[in-house]
Design a protein around this motif. Structure first.
Motif, PDB file in Angstrom:
ATOM      1  N   TYR A 118     122.400 -35.509   5.436  1.00  0.00           N
ATOM      2  CA  TYR A 118     123.510 -35.926   6.283  1.00  0.00           C
ATOM      3  C   TYR A 118     124.730 -36.353   5.482  1.00  0.00           C
ATOM      4  N   LEU A 119     124.632 -36.273   4.162  1.00  0.00           N
ATOM      5  CA  LEU A 119     125.771 -36.608   3.307  1.00  0.00           C
ATOM      6  C   LEU A 119     126.379 -35.316   2.776  1.00  0.00           C
ATOM      7  N   SER A 120     127.593 -35.022   3.183  1.00  0.00           N
ATOM      8  CA  SER A 120     128.243 -33.787   2.767  1.00  0.00           C
ATOM      9  C   SER A 120     128.566 -33.791   1.276  1.00  0.00           C
ATOM     10  N   THR A 121     128.552 -32.614   0.698  1.00  0.00           N
ATOM     11  CA  THR A 121     128.986 -32.444  -0.695  1.00  0.00           C
ATOM     12  C   THR A 121     130.227 -31.562  -0.776  1.00  0.00           C
ATOM     13  N   ILE A 122     130.872 -31.319   0.347  1.00  0.00           N
ATOM     14  CA  ILE A 122     132.022 -30.413   0.362  1.00  0.00           C
ATOM     15  C   ILE A 122     133.239 -31.080  -0.274  1.00  0.00           C
ATOM     16  N   THR A 123     133.936 -30.345  -1.092  1.00  0.00           N
ATOM     17  CA  THR A 123     135.170 -30.830  -1.703  1.00  0.00           C
ATOM     18  C   THR A 123     136.367 -30.378  -0.860  1.00  0.00           C
ATOM     19  N   PRO A 176     143.742 -17.513   5.377  1.00  0.00           N
ATOM     20  CA  PRO A 176     143.029 -18.774   5.644  1.00  0.00           C
ATOM     21  C   PRO A 176     143.449 -19.919   4.733  1.00  0.00           C
ATOM     22  N   GLN A 177     143.646 -19.639   3.443  1.00  0.00           N
ATOM     23  CA  GLN A 177     144.020 -20.713   2.527  1.00  0.00           C
ATOM     24  C   GLN A 177     145.379 -21.304   2.892  1.00  0.00           C
ATOM     25  N   THR A 178     146.339 -20.442   3.163  1.00  0.00           N
ATOM     26  CA  THR A 178     147.669 -20.919   3.540  1.00  0.00           C
ATOM     27  C   THR A 178     147.599 -21.763   4.811  1.00  0.00           C
ATOM     28  N   ASN A 179     146.832 -21.287   5.788  1.00  0.00           N
ATOM     29  CA  ASN A 179     146.699 -22.032   7.041  1.00  0.00           C
ATOM     30  C   ASN A 179     145.998 -23.369   6.825  1.00  0.00           C
ATOM     31  N   TYR A 180     144.962 -23.370   6.017  1.00  0.00           N
ATOM     32  CA  TYR A 180     144.212 -24.593   5.723  1.00  0.00           C
ATOM     33  C   TYR A 180     145.111 -25.629   5.056  1.00  0.00           C
ATOM     34  N   GLN A 181     145.837 -25.207   4.056  1.00  0.00           N
ATOM     35  CA  GLN A 181     146.732 -26.140   3.361  1.00  0.00           C
ATOM     36  C   GLN A 181     147.876 -26.593   4.264  1.00  0.00           C
ATOM     37  N   SER A 182     148.359 -25.685   5.106  1.00  0.00           N
ATOM     38  CA  SER A 182     149.426 -26.047   6.043  1.00  0.00           C
ATOM     39  C   SER A 182     148.937 -27.064   7.070  1.00  0.00           C
ATOM     40  N   GLY A 183     147.665 -26.968   7.450  1.00  0.00           N
ATOM     41  CA  GLY A 183     147.095 -27.938   8.378  1.00  0.00           C
ATOM     42  C   GLY A 183     147.057 -29.329   7.775  1.00  0.00           C
ATOM     43  N   ILE A 184     146.634 -29.419   6.522  1.00  0.00           N
ATOM     44  CA  ILE A 184     146.627 -30.718   5.845  1.00  0.00           C
ATOM     45  C   ILE A 184     148.050 -31.251   5.719  1.00  0.00           C
ATOM     46  N   GLY A 229     141.104 -16.857  10.727  1.00  0.00           N
ATOM     47  CA  GLY A 229     141.282 -16.007   9.552  1.00  0.00           C
ATOM     48  C   GLY A 229     139.978 -15.683   8.855  1.00  0.00           C
ATOM     49  N   ILE A 230     139.105 -16.666   8.684  1.00  0.00           N
ATOM     50  CA  ILE A 230     137.836 -16.366   7.999  1.00  0.00           C
ATOM     51  C   ILE A 230     136.925 -15.532   8.894  1.00  0.00           C
ATOM     52  N   ARG A 231     137.239 -15.472  10.174  1.00  0.00           N
ATOM     53  CA  ARG A 231     136.484 -14.616  11.091  1.00  0.00           C
ATOM     54  C   ARG A 231     137.104 -13.225  11.204  1.00  0.00           C
ATOM     55  N   GLY A 232     138.238 -13.013  10.538  1.00  0.00           N
ATOM     56  CA  GLY A 232     138.842 -11.692  10.517  1.00  0.00           C
ATOM     57  C   GLY A 232     139.632 -11.330  11.752  1.00  0.00           C
ATOM     58  N   TRP A 233     140.100 -12.307  12.513  1.00  0.00           N
ATOM     59  CA  TRP A 233     140.858 -12.018  13.723  1.00  0.00           C
ATOM     60  C   TRP A 233     142.279 -11.594  13.373  1.00  0.00           C
ATOM     61  N   ALA A 234     142.785 -10.646  14.121  1.00  0.00           N
ATOM     62  CA  ALA A 234     144.131 -10.125  13.889  1.00  0.00           C
ATOM     63  C   ALA A 234     145.176 -11.211  14.100  1.00  0.00           C
ATOM     64  N   LYS A 235     146.225 -11.150  13.309  1.00  0.00           N
ATOM     65  CA  LYS A 235     147.375 -12.060  13.386  1.00  0.00           C
ATOM     66  C   LYS A 235     147.058 -13.494  12.952  1.00  0.00           C
ATOM     67  N   ASP A 274     138.394 -22.639  -1.599  1.00  0.00           N
ATOM     68  CA  ASP A 274     137.702 -21.739  -2.520  1.00  0.00           C
ATOM     69  C   ASP A 274     137.501 -20.413  -1.807  1.00  0.00           C
ATOM     70  N   ALA A 275     138.286 -19.424  -2.193  1.00  0.00           N
ATOM     71  CA  ALA A 275     138.221 -18.117  -1.538  1.00  0.00           C
ATOM     72  C   ALA A 275     136.891 -17.430  -1.771  1.00  0.00           C
ATOM     73  N   ALA A 276     136.171 -17.826  -2.825  1.00  0.00           N
ATOM     74  CA  ALA A 276     134.883 -17.207  -3.139  1.00  0.00           C
ATOM     75  C   ALA A 276     133.704 -17.924  -2.491  1.00  0.00           C
ATOM     76  N   ALA A 277     133.977 -19.014  -1.781  1.00  0.00           N
ATOM     77  CA  ALA A 277     132.910 -19.785  -1.145  1.00  0.00           C
ATOM     78  C   ALA A 277     132.298 -18.990  -0.002  1.00  0.00           C
ATOM     79  N   THR A 278     131.103 -19.396   0.420  1.00  0.00           N
ATOM     80  CA  THR A 278     130.459 -18.748   1.552  1.00  0.00           C
ATOM     81  C   THR A 278     131.223 -19.047   2.838  1.00  0.00           C
ATOM     82  N   PHE A 279     130.922 -18.283   3.865  1.00  0.00           N
ATOM     83  CA  PHE A 279     131.570 -18.522   5.160  1.00  0.00           C
ATOM     84  C   PHE A 279     131.321 -19.954   5.628  1.00  0.00           C
ATOM     85  N   ASN A 280     130.074 -20.433   5.533  1.00  0.00           N
ATOM     86  CA  ASN A 280     129.762 -21.779   6.012  1.00  0.00           C
ATOM     87  C   ASN A 280     130.468 -22.859   5.203  1.00  0.00           C
ATOM     88  N   GLN A 281     130.624 -22.642   3.914  1.00  0.00           N
ATOM     89  CA  GLN A 281     131.359 -23.607   3.095  1.00  0.00           C
ATOM     90  C   GLN A 281     132.834 -23.650   3.491  1.00  0.00           C
TER      91      GLN A 281
END
Length: 535
Positions: free
Chosen positions: A428-433, A375-383, A365-371, A437-444
């Motif tokens: 080497y210590l991540s700071t990701i929460t 991304p947020q719904t999928n991410y939360q559904s994965g958790i 989804g964040i790569r813009g692939w069809a179908k 965040d829909a406004a975050a960068t692609f890498n985040q």
């Protein structure tokens, strides 16, 4: 090899290591049926074909003999993924874990894949193709699931030329690109067979062969689609056009992906046999929690933590979930033996989860692939699918946490004080929460997805190691002691395993041609794979 500090399992493991050379000496023989059954036997009783496919399912992630599993999986991907680390200073503490890649260790995955999976799949597919196309589809799916793992360990592999020796007896390897293109072709063939029959009653042979879903075509179709999407994303950094084509085809298929965290997980039933990790962890004391698992899951106060690990019993860290950092100075097994054990596993071998299916969709989804969907719904559904797998109820509080971050790592038992610590400010210590965040960068966004997928995929270390190499996530801790003599960069981490010495002895010309497809052309652990270009 001298394992002086290794008591109960030392002799067994050493014997296993010494025997590996004889196991793979004759590759042409391995390309033939190891069970002694002829084509006439297989045609006379298709139960033998079911047995071949059962053998393949049980060997992708080998459960017996345990010393073989320890080398095929545990002292390779499980450790390189950051999930686990050994308290045992094998070979004087100079081994895979400190980047001295031992041939007796790294050859196991190759040997087992060809003798225990590729071989029976080859025999089963030859018998089934014209008579039982749906069982042929199963054999193709299993072959791809097994052999993409082998390619992700070594790079070039024998795949399309399997059982096709040259005049001089050598067998050519495919470049990793050619192998992956063949994986996609084989998966498409299997998917095309299963799609129109997805809701039909399975054949008797298919039902006998299936150790995962009880013979349901639709479930194998979901698995094949999810595997296709996994492999599509694997090549996205080097071949984005092919990745998008294959990924969108998987997303568009009527069978869908693995999605239900209680019913869709690909778990191979091994009957009453104990899970091999239970033996290595509990009986042998050879594996413990990895430091990154402590940092990431502990920082997130993840409710899956006690489902994965046990609290430490060492007086220095008693009652805490305490992991061991990879590649450190270990003088004796007793130093870290009482750090966190793994939790006890059921008699199921996990190769893919429904949670992974959702996280794959989130990345698509964040790569813009069809179908791909939202991304947020999928991410939360994965958790949520992962929480469902462990019967933890609603994941909403967890995935809406916007403040928790991975913890610092401190090792109070390090031989040199502070040597093993990873503190605030370390790259080497991540700071990701956790919270999307829909406004975050692609890498985040990618780091969030991969970090949560890494947690959900536990304990399947081979896949986690591959995804770390592809994305750089989750952030892992580099080794402290690097015994590679410059073959592997401490800050770049280990990228692949070396080809088995027996391949040099019996298939040397083909191996040299395969090395020529690597960049750089060196058979060392620091050489990046085709899908893992140097960034």
């Amino acid at each position: 090899m001298n394992f002086k500090s290794y008591k109960k399992i030392g002799l067994v493991l050493t014997a296993a290591l010494l025997s590996f050379s004889s196991c793979t000496k004759n590759f042409e023989e391995i390309n033939k049926n190891p069970y002694g059954s002829t084509d006439a036997d297989l045609q006379g009783d298709f139960a033998l074909v079911a047995a071949q496919l059962q053998q393949a399912q049980r060997s992708i992630y080998l459960y017996l003999p345990v010393p073989d599993f320890q080398l095929q999986q545990n002292l390779l991907g499980d450790v390189f993924s950051g999930y686990m680390m050994s308290a045992t200073p094998f070979a004087g503490n100079s081994n895979n874990l400190s980047y001295n890649l031992l041939d007796g260790w790294t050859s196991a995955a190759w040997r087992i894949a060809y003798s225990n999976v590729m071989n029976p799949c080859y025999k089963a597919s030859n018998y089934s193709k014209s008579k039982f196309p749906e069982t042929y589809a199963m054999s193709q799916i299993l072959k791809v699931e097994a052999m993409h793992r082998i390619s992700d360990i070594y790079g070039p592999i024998i795949y399309t030329k399997y059982n096709q020796p040259n005049a001089d007896g050598t067998v050519d390897l495919d470049s990793q690109k050619d192998a992956y293109y063949a994986f996609f072709a084989d998966l498409k063939e299997a998917i095309d067979i299963l799609t129109p029959i997805k809701d039909q009653q399975q054949s008797v042979l298919f039902g006998k062969a299936d150790l995962v879903y009880g013979g349901k075509y639709i479930q194998w179709l979901k698995f094949a689609n999810t595997l296709r999407l996994r492999l599509a994303l694997r090549v996205v950094n080097i071949d984005p056009t092919k990745a998008k084509t294959e990924g969108e085809a998987a997303l568009a298929n009527a069978g869908g992906l693995l999605a239900d965290g209680t019913a869709d997980n690909f778990l191979v039933d091994i009957g009453a046999t104990t899970h091999p990790l239970n033996t290595i962890n509990d009986s042998w004391g050879d594996i413990r929690m990895g430091a990154p698992a402590e940092s990431i899951m502990g920082g997130y106060n993840d409710p899956r933590l006690p489902k994965f690990f046990q609290a430490a019993t060492d007086p220095a860290v008693a009652g805490l979930f305490k992991g061991i950092r990879n590649g450190i100075n270990i003088d004796a097994k007793e130093r870290y033996l009482k750090y966190s054990k793994l939790a006890i596993f059921q008699s199921k071998i996990q190769l893919m989860t429904a949670a992974e299916g959702w996280f794959l969709k989130a990345e698509a989804g964040i790569r813009g692939w069809a179908k791909a969907g939202d991304p947020q719904t999928n991410y939360q559904s994965g958790i949520q699918a992962s929480f469902d797998q462990y019967k933890l109820g609603s994941a909403a509080t967890y995935y809406n946490n916007s403040t928790a971050k991975p913890n610092e790592y401190k090792d109070p038992k390090a031989i040199t004080a502070g040597q093993n610590d990873i503190l605030t400010g370390s790259p080497y210590l991540s700071t990701i929460t956790i919270k999307w965040d829909a406004a975050a960068t692609f890498n985040q966004q990618l780091e969030r997805i991969i970090t949560q997928k890494w947690i959900a995929n536990y304990p399947e270390g081979e896949e986690a190691w591959s995804e770390f190499r592809r994305t750089g996530y989750p952030k892992l801790f580099p080794v402290v002691i690097n015994n590679s003599n410059g073959a592997i960069s401490t800050t770049d981490f280990v990228r692949r395993a070396i080809f088995p010495s027996n391949e040099y002895a019996t298939n040397a010309g083909a191996i040299q041609k395969a090395i020529a497809t690597l960049t750089p052309q060196k058979d060392v652990g620091g050489t990046h794979l085709w899908w893992d270009p140097i960034k």
